[in-house]
Design a protein around this motif. Sequence first.
Motif, short mmCIF file in Angstrom:
data_model
loop_
_atom_site.label_atom_id
_atom_site.label_comp_id
_atom_site.label_asym_id
_atom_site.label_seq_id
_atom_site.Cartn_x
_atom_site.Cartn_y
_atom_site.Cartn_z
N ASN A 1 0.83 -1.20 0.00
CA ASN A 1 0.00 0.00 0.00
C ASN A 1 0.87 1.26 0.00
O ASN A 1 1.33 1.71 1.05
N ASN A 2 1.08 1.81 -1.18
CA ASN A 2 1.93 3.00 -1.30
C ASN A 2 1.24 4.29 -0.87
O ASN A 2 1.87 5.36 -0.89
N LEU A 3 -0.03 4.20 -0.48
CA LEU A 3 -0.74 5.34 0.11
C LEU A 3 -1.17 5.01 1.55
O LEU A 3 -2.19 5.51 2.04
N HIS A 4 -0.39 4.22 2.21
CA HIS A 4 -0.71 3.79 3.58
C HIS A 4 -1.00 5.01 4.47
O HIS A 4 -0.30 6.02 4.40
N PRO A 5 -2.04 4.92 5.32
CA PRO A 5 -2.39 6.09 6.15
C PRO A 5 -1.33 6.47 7.17
O PRO A 5 -1.25 7.63 7.57
N THR B 1 3.88 -3.30 -8.12
CA THR B 1 3.40 -2.90 -6.81
C THR B 1 1.95 -2.44 -6.93
O THR B 1 1.32 -2.60 -7.99
N PHE B 2 1.39 -1.91 -5.84
CA PHE B 2 0.05 -1.36 -5.83
C PHE B 2 0.12 0.16 -5.66
O PHE B 2 1.10 0.69 -5.12
N ILE B 3 -0.94 0.83 -6.07
CA ILE B 3 -1.14 2.22 -5.66
C ILE B 3 -1.52 2.25 -4.19
O ILE B 3 -0.92 2.94 -3.38
N GLY B 4 -2.52 1.46 -3.81
CA GLY B 4 -3.00 1.43 -2.44
C GLY B 4 -4.05 2.49 -2.18
O GLY B 4 -4.63 3.08 -3.09
N ARG B 5 -4.28 2.74 -0.88
CA ARG B 5 -5.30 3.72 -0.49
C ARG B 5 -5.20 4.00 1.00
O ARG B 5 -4.88 3.11 1.79
N ASP B 6 -5.49 5.23 1.36
CA ASP B 6 -5.78 5.57 2.76
C ASP B 6 -7.28 5.39 2.92
O ASP B 6 -8.07 6.19 2.39
N PRO B 7 -7.74 4.36 3.67
CA PRO B 7 -9.18 4.10 3.75
C PRO B 7 -9.96 5.17 4.49
O PRO B 7 -11.19 5.20 4.41
N GLY B 8 -9.27 6.06 5.18
CA GLY B 8 -9.95 7.15 5.87
C GLY B 8 -10.20 8.37 4.99
O GLY B 8 -10.77 9.35 5.45
N ARG B 9 -9.76 8.29 3.73
CA ARG B 9 -9.96 9.40 2.79
C ARG B 9 -10.81 8.95 1.61
O ARG B 9 -10.85 7.77 1.28
N SER B 10 -11.46 9.90 0.99
CA SER B 10 -12.25 9.62 -0.21
C SER B 10 -11.31 9.27 -1.37
O SER B 10 -10.09 9.49 -1.30
N VAL B 11 -11.88 8.73 -2.44
CA VAL B 11 -11.08 8.44 -3.62
C VAL B 11 -10.42 9.72 -4.14
O VAL B 11 -9.22 9.74 -4.45
N ASN C 1 -7.20 -0.47 -3.35
CA ASN C 1 -6.11 -0.17 -4.28
C ASN C 1 -6.70 0.59 -5.45
O ASN C 1 -7.51 0.05 -6.21
N LEU C 2 -6.33 1.85 -5.59
CA LEU C 2 -6.98 2.73 -6.57
C LEU C 2 -6.39 2.55 -7.96
O LEU C 2 -5.79 3.45 -8.54
N ALA C 3 -6.59 1.32 -8.46
CA ALA C 3 -6.20 0.99 -9.84
C ALA C 3 -7.16 -0.07 -10.38
O ALA C 3 -6.78 -0.89 -11.20
N LEU D 1 -9.36 4.83 -13.49
CA LEU D 1 -8.20 5.02 -12.62
C LEU D 1 -6.90 4.61 -13.31
O LEU D 1 -5.84 5.15 -12.98
N TRP D 2 -6.98 3.67 -14.25
CA TRP D 2 -5.78 3.36 -15.03
C TRP D 2 -5.26 4.61 -15.72
O TRP D 2 -4.05 4.86 -15.76
N GLU D 3 -6.18 5.38 -16.28
CA GLU D 3 -5.76 6.58 -17.00
C GLU D 3 -5.08 7.57 -16.05
O GLU D 3 -4.13 8.27 -16.44
N TRP D 4 -5.54 7.61 -14.80
CA TRP D 4 -4.87 8.47 -13.82
C TRP D 4 -3.45 7.98 -13.54
O TRP D 4 -2.50 8.77 -13.56
N ILE D 5 -3.29 6.67 -13.30
CA ILE D 5 -1.95 6.18 -12.98
C ILE D 5 -1.02 6.28 -14.19
O ILE D 5 0.18 6.52 -14.03
N PHE D 6 -1.57 6.13 -15.39
CA PHE D 6 -0.73 6.33 -16.58
C PHE D 6 -0.21 7.77 -16.63
O PHE D 6 0.93 8.01 -17.03
N SER D 7 -1.06 8.72 -16.22
CA SER D 7 -0.65 10.12 -16.25
C SER D 7 0.51 10.40 -15.30
O SER D 7 1.25 11.37 -15.49
N LEU D 8 0.69 9.54 -14.29
CA LEU D 8 1.80 9.68 -13.35
C LEU D 8 3.05 8.96 -13.82
O LEU D 8 4.11 9.09 -13.19
N GLY D 9 2.94 8.18 -14.89
CA GLY D 9 4.10 7.48 -15.43
C GLY D 9 4.14 6.00 -15.10
O GLY D 9 5.12 5.32 -15.44
N PHE D 10 3.11 5.47 -14.44
CA PHE D 10 3.04 4.05 -14.17
C PHE D 10 2.55 3.29 -15.40
O PHE D 10 1.93 3.87 -16.31
#
Length: 306
Positions: free
Chosen positions: A80-84, A113-123, A166-168, A173-182
């Motif tokens: 989880n690369n967005l771990h809270p 790897t994963f994008i992950g998510r902070d479950p306490g935050r919205s998407v 995992n926000l992928a 959401l794929w298009e978002w992660i592609f925009s970051l270079g993943f």
Amino acid sequence: MKLGFLTACLPQVPLERIAAWAAEHDYDALEVATWPATGSRDFEASHLDVASFTDRDAEQVRTLLDGHGLEISALAYYENNLHPDEKRRAEIAEHVRRNIDTAQLLGVPYVGTFIGRDPGRSVRENIELGNQVLPPLVEYAGERGVKLIIENCVMEGWHPDGYPGNLAYSPELWEWIFSLGFYLNYDPSHLMWLGIDPVEALRPYVDRIPHAQAKDAQLDPRARNRYGFFGKAAERDDPWDMGWWRYRVPGLGDVDWRSVVDTLYEGGFTGTLSVEHEDPVWGSDEEKVKQGLVIAHRTLRPLIVA
């Protein structure tokens, strides 16, 4: 296209034995699991110690794989690369960087790897967080000639109510992660239970998919009538038990593998299709896991052009 498998299904078996078995059973590549050797989760496997990997280690691993006519398709550290917890998030990012360093030493082009998510935050809030903390990882990889590939696993067990962890998980959401270079480590099994056609979702994005995973999913619509799309609620003791679907090895679920492989070929895919074995029927011990890999091979090998 090459046929491989993710070594995480055999966490207690050393890489030397896995490589010998893979070659004997007509696999071409290994997606090598590289979690830290903490033993904190049953499915974690540490087939390379990337935290202390050296040039000498790289030479030994290359000799091992070359001796069996295999290659490493990718290194695999799905966390989880967005771990809270910011401290834990930093630890995960550091291990991703050590994977990148090891991939560079080995000449391996991809780290998964994963994008992950902070479950306490919205998407939307997580996307804002990702825009801040993820680009440095992509840059670090790019400077070393490595691409970061994100599996589209939903990771519902990471969320207290079984929502995506995992926000992928969708093409949006794929298009978002592609925009970051993943890039995407495409796995059709996760799309099946989400109601997304895995072939139609795949078709527009093959050029951003250098590596793919082969896992099947078996759906039970009658059970879904009881639990609903989001799965068990009051009855869920296991956070990963949705109650109306389960993972299977390729050929024992509902994925149309002929269409998936054909669409990959049509889009120009030349990477590795890597079996990710999480089938509960063909699990629990080494011999059953290997039999599951044999079943997957029998399903997929006839579809891959020699």
